[in-house]
Design a protein around this motif. Sequence first.
Motif, short mmCIF file in Angstrom:
data_model
loop_
_atom_site.label_atom_id
_atom_site.label_comp_id
_atom_site.label_asym_id
_atom_site.label_seq_id
_atom_site.Cartn_x
_atom_site.Cartn_y
_atom_site.Cartn_z
N PHE A 1 27.73 45.72 36.93
CA PHE A 1 28.94 46.56 36.85
C PHE A 1 29.17 47.40 38.10
CE2 PHE A 1 28.22 46.66 31.94
CZ PHE A 1 28.60 45.33 31.87
N LYS A 2 28.11 47.53 38.92
CA LYS A 2 28.26 48.27 40.17
C LYS A 2 29.16 47.55 41.15
CE LYS A 2 23.88 50.43 40.89
NZ LYS A 2 22.62 50.07 41.52
N LYS A 3 29.26 46.24 40.99
CA LYS A 3 30.06 45.46 41.93
C LYS A 3 31.54 45.83 41.79
CE LYS A 3 26.90 43.02 43.92
NZ LYS A 3 26.63 43.29 45.34
N GLU A 4 32.18 45.90 42.91
CA GLU A 4 33.55 46.41 42.96
C GLU A 4 34.53 45.64 42.07
OE1 GLU A 4 34.98 46.67 47.00
OE2 GLU A 4 37.03 46.97 46.23
N ASN A 5 34.35 44.33 42.00
CA ASN A 5 35.33 43.52 41.26
C ASN A 5 34.93 43.18 39.84
OD1 ASN A 5 37.64 42.80 43.17
ND2 ASN A 5 35.77 42.64 44.41
N ILE A 6 33.82 43.74 39.36
CA ILE A 6 33.37 43.48 37.99
C ILE A 6 33.74 44.68 37.13
CG2 ILE A 6 31.40 42.93 36.50
CD1 ILE A 6 30.13 41.47 38.84
N HIS B 1 34.36 36.65 41.09
CA HIS B 1 35.38 37.65 40.75
C HIS B 1 36.34 37.86 41.92
CE1 HIS B 1 33.82 39.59 36.88
NE2 HIS B 1 33.15 38.48 37.06
N ILE B 2 35.79 37.86 43.13
CA ILE B 2 36.65 38.01 44.33
C ILE B 2 37.57 36.79 44.43
CG2 ILE B 2 36.65 37.99 46.87
CD1 ILE B 2 34.07 39.72 46.70
N PHE B 3 37.01 35.63 44.16
CA PHE B 3 37.82 34.40 44.21
C PHE B 3 38.97 34.46 43.19
CE2 PHE B 3 38.76 30.08 42.78
CZ PHE B 3 39.16 29.51 43.98
N ILE B 4 38.65 34.94 41.98
CA ILE B 4 39.68 35.06 40.93
C ILE B 4 40.77 36.04 41.38
CG2 ILE B 4 40.11 35.90 38.56
CD1 ILE B 4 37.23 34.87 37.87
N ARG B 5 40.36 37.14 41.95
CA ARG B 5 41.34 38.14 42.38
C ARG B 5 42.21 37.60 43.53
NH1 ARG B 5 40.98 42.69 39.82
NH2 ARG B 5 38.74 42.99 39.61
N GLU B 6 41.59 36.81 44.40
CA GLU B 6 42.38 36.22 45.49
C GLU B 6 43.40 35.23 44.94
OE1 GLU B 6 39.57 34.76 48.32
OE2 GLU B 6 39.33 36.77 49.20
N GLY C 1 28.57 22.42 43.81
CA GLY C 1 29.40 23.22 44.72
C GLY C 1 30.86 23.26 44.32
N ASP C 2 31.13 22.96 43.03
CA ASP C 2 32.53 22.86 42.58
C ASP C 2 33.04 24.10 41.84
OD1 ASP C 2 32.62 20.34 43.59
OD2 ASP C 2 32.22 19.33 41.68
N THR C 3 32.27 25.18 41.84
CA THR C 3 32.64 26.35 41.02
C THR C 3 34.09 26.80 41.28
OG1 THR C 3 30.36 27.07 40.92
CG2 THR C 3 32.01 28.74 40.41
N GLN C 4 34.43 27.00 42.54
CA GLN C 4 35.76 27.54 42.85
C GLN C 4 36.87 26.59 42.43
OE1 GLN C 4 35.96 29.01 46.88
NE2 GLN C 4 34.51 30.65 46.42
N GLN C 5 36.62 25.31 42.66
CA GLN C 5 37.62 24.30 42.28
C GLN C 5 37.87 24.32 40.77
OE1 GLN C 5 36.38 20.53 43.96
NE2 GLN C 5 37.68 19.49 42.44
N ILE C 6 36.78 24.43 39.99
CA ILE C 6 36.88 24.45 38.53
C ILE C 6 37.62 25.71 38.06
CG2 ILE C 6 35.47 24.69 36.39
CD1 ILE C 6 35.37 21.87 37.57
#
Length: 255
Positions: free
Chosen positions: A224-229, A188-193, A138-143
Amino acid sequence: MRKPIIGGNWKMNRGTPEECRNMLKKLIPLVKGINAVDIVIATPFTALTSAYEMLKNTYIKLGAQNMYFEEKGAFTGEISPNFLKTIGVEYVILGHSERRNIFNESDGLTNKKLKKALYMDLNPIVCIGEHLEEREAGDTQQIIKFQMNETFKDLTREQILKVVIAYEPIWAIGTGKTATPEQAEEVHIFIREFLSQKYDKETANLIRIQYGGSIKPTNAKDLFKKENIDGGLVGGASLDANSFFQIIKAAFKSD
Ligand code: PGA
């Protein structure tokens, strides 16, 4: 609107001038006239000059897979960004997980290379991504946050706007296991935030974030359909001209 960007990372394949030419001979006619998607081919160093000759009158941009942060000197085995510029390279992949994991390259080193690439006016594609154990814990965002803090340290707004970020979950690279479009979009949303907080919302919305890790013609469209990709960094499937072409076509957001 962000223009999608598809990168072909040939890794340590197709590195002789002949292999490179044979591959590009197939690819160039397929993608002729495509300008709605940026296409970058990152060949091994030994094929860059041959690739340049073939790509110079096309829309395909030439990329390198690595560089050092000094321009010249006693750095046996390293490649200067100045050499790359001189032979027509426009993009450079930095911080790929294979550089990090096999060659022990750190976020700090990647940061130095990144600043140098920007100084030299090379367009960097910077890779970040978590290991399987990190995701399972569960550490993806932290990393991801840690990698971005260190790798993008001291970058101004003008500098970060020139960076293409490639989110490449390490467990998905070359394994045939792709992140689901939902898993990828979440990061990708996390990166953009993160970018929005560090810079501002407008800046964050302008930066292109690619996905990478076992992209194939069969899964590209849904990712690629995803908004942030905003396209992808493709390893294995970029070695086949037809597969790579199918992935490029999947990046047209309007279809
Ligand atoms: P893959 O590699 O498409 O073969 O998983 C992606 C990458 O390493 O950039």
